[in-house]
Write an enzyme that holds these catalytic residues in place. Structure first.
Site, mmCIF file in Angstrom:
data_model
loop_
_atom_site.group_PDB
_atom_site.id
_atom_site.type_symbol
_atom_site.label_atom_id
_atom_site.label_comp_id
_atom_site.label_asym_id
_atom_site.label_seq_id
_atom_site.Cartn_x
_atom_site.Cartn_y
_atom_site.Cartn_z
ATOM 1 N N GLU A 291 25.768 37.740 45.822
ATOM 2 C CA GLU A 291 26.546 36.961 44.858
ATOM 3 C C GLU A 291 27.664 36.153 45.530
ATOM 4 O OE1 GLU A 291 26.998 40.399 42.269
ATOM 5 O OE2 GLU A 291 25.848 39.374 40.724
ATOM 6 N N HIS B 66 34.398 40.779 41.632
ATOM 7 C CA HIS B 66 33.326 40.717 40.627
ATOM 8 C C HIS B 66 32.828 42.134 40.391
ATOM 9 C CE1 HIS B 66 29.592 39.972 38.615
ATOM 10 N NE2 HIS B 66 28.860 40.337 39.646
ATOM 11 N N HIS C 56 30.632 44.810 37.324
ATOM 12 C CA HIS C 56 29.817 44.917 36.123
ATOM 13 C C HIS C 56 30.489 45.937 35.195
ATOM 14 C CE1 HIS C 56 26.139 43.851 38.877
ATOM 15 N NE2 HIS C 56 27.012 42.877 38.788
ATOM 16 N N TYR D 242 48.598 41.404 27.159
ATOM 17 C CA TYR D 242 48.560 41.624 28.613
ATOM 18 C C TYR D 242 47.498 40.837 29.356
ATOM 19 C CZ TYR D 242 51.699 45.063 26.911
ATOM 20 O OH TYR D 242 52.742 45.646 26.264
ATOM 21 N N HIS E 80 26.077 40.476 32.150
ATOM 22 C CA HIS E 80 26.204 40.738 33.578
ATOM 23 C C HIS E 80 27.567 41.369 33.915
ATOM 24 C CE1 HIS E 80 25.591 38.828 37.846
ATOM 25 N NE2 HIS E 80 26.198 39.983 37.907
HETATM 26 ZN ZN ZN Z 1 26.904 40.965 39.617
#
Ligand code: ZN
Length: 198
Positions: free
Chosen positions: A77, A96, A98, A123, A163
């Site tokens: 990614e 990143h 999930h 926040y 995702h």
């Molecule tokens: Zn991912």
């Protein structure tokens, strides 16, 4: 501080953030990737690495045009990370994950494309800002990277449909705070959906 020492500190900070996320159930198995920028290099967790066990030698080094500068295979990614560094030069780190509630919230229909998480508490807006939606494309695909690149300028962080989340920040620790806040924001939004909000 010498440049070796600065690099060492940043690697330690990234490993700390990754371990915290893993220990708190924000990533599972080998999902998630973390990167930081140092000079004209991007350091990103390697392909198949686990946030709970990340080691300094498991970071791939890329130039800003995506050329690999060491022998470690980067997470597949990596173009998501590079797109942010390219388009938002103030970015020093990208995380990143999930996250469970980020993934759940991404299934909601009719989300505001440039600001998709309701500000039930202040926040998320304070720490992160506006979170945009990126339509579903297969993970690691050219289509996903193209859809993501297109949306980078319009929000401060991103929710990839079905995702997970991408949060850029001016430091690794700020990116960690941001991804935590995004997950909390999605948790609150998910639990308050279809209920009256006072
Ligand atoms: Zn991912």
């Amino acid at each position: 501080m010498g440049s070796e020492e600065i690099l060492d500190k940043k690697l330690e900070e990234a490993i700390w953030a990754a371990k915290c996320l893993f220990d708190r159930g924000r990533t599972t198995g080998s999902s998630g990737n973390i990167s930081f920028r140092l000079g004209d290099s991007i350091y990103i967790s390697g392909s198949g690495t686990c946030f709970g066990l990340l080691k300094k030698e498991e970071f791939a080094v890329l130039s800003l045009d995506g050329t690999l500068k060491n022998g470690v295979k980067p997470s597949k990614e990596w173009p998501l990370h590079l797109a942010v560094y390219e388009q938002r030069p103030d970015t020093a780190a990208v995380i990143h994950t999930h996250g469970r509630y980020a993934a759940l919230w991404s299934f909601m229909e009719g989300l505001d494309e440039r600001d998709c998480i309701p500000a039930h508490t202040p926040y998320l807006k304070m720490k992160v800002g506006r979170v945009g939606v990126v339509p579903y494309e297969k993970p690691g695909s050219k289509e996903l990277f193209a859809a993501f690149e297109e949306r980078v300028p319009f929000s401060d962080a991103y929710l990839l449909k079905q995702h997970g989340a991408v949060v850029p920040a001016e430091s690794i620790t700020e990116a960690f705070f941001g991804i935590e806040e995004l997950e909390e924001g999605c948790f609150t939004a998910w639990n308050l959906k279809e209920k009256p909000v006072i």
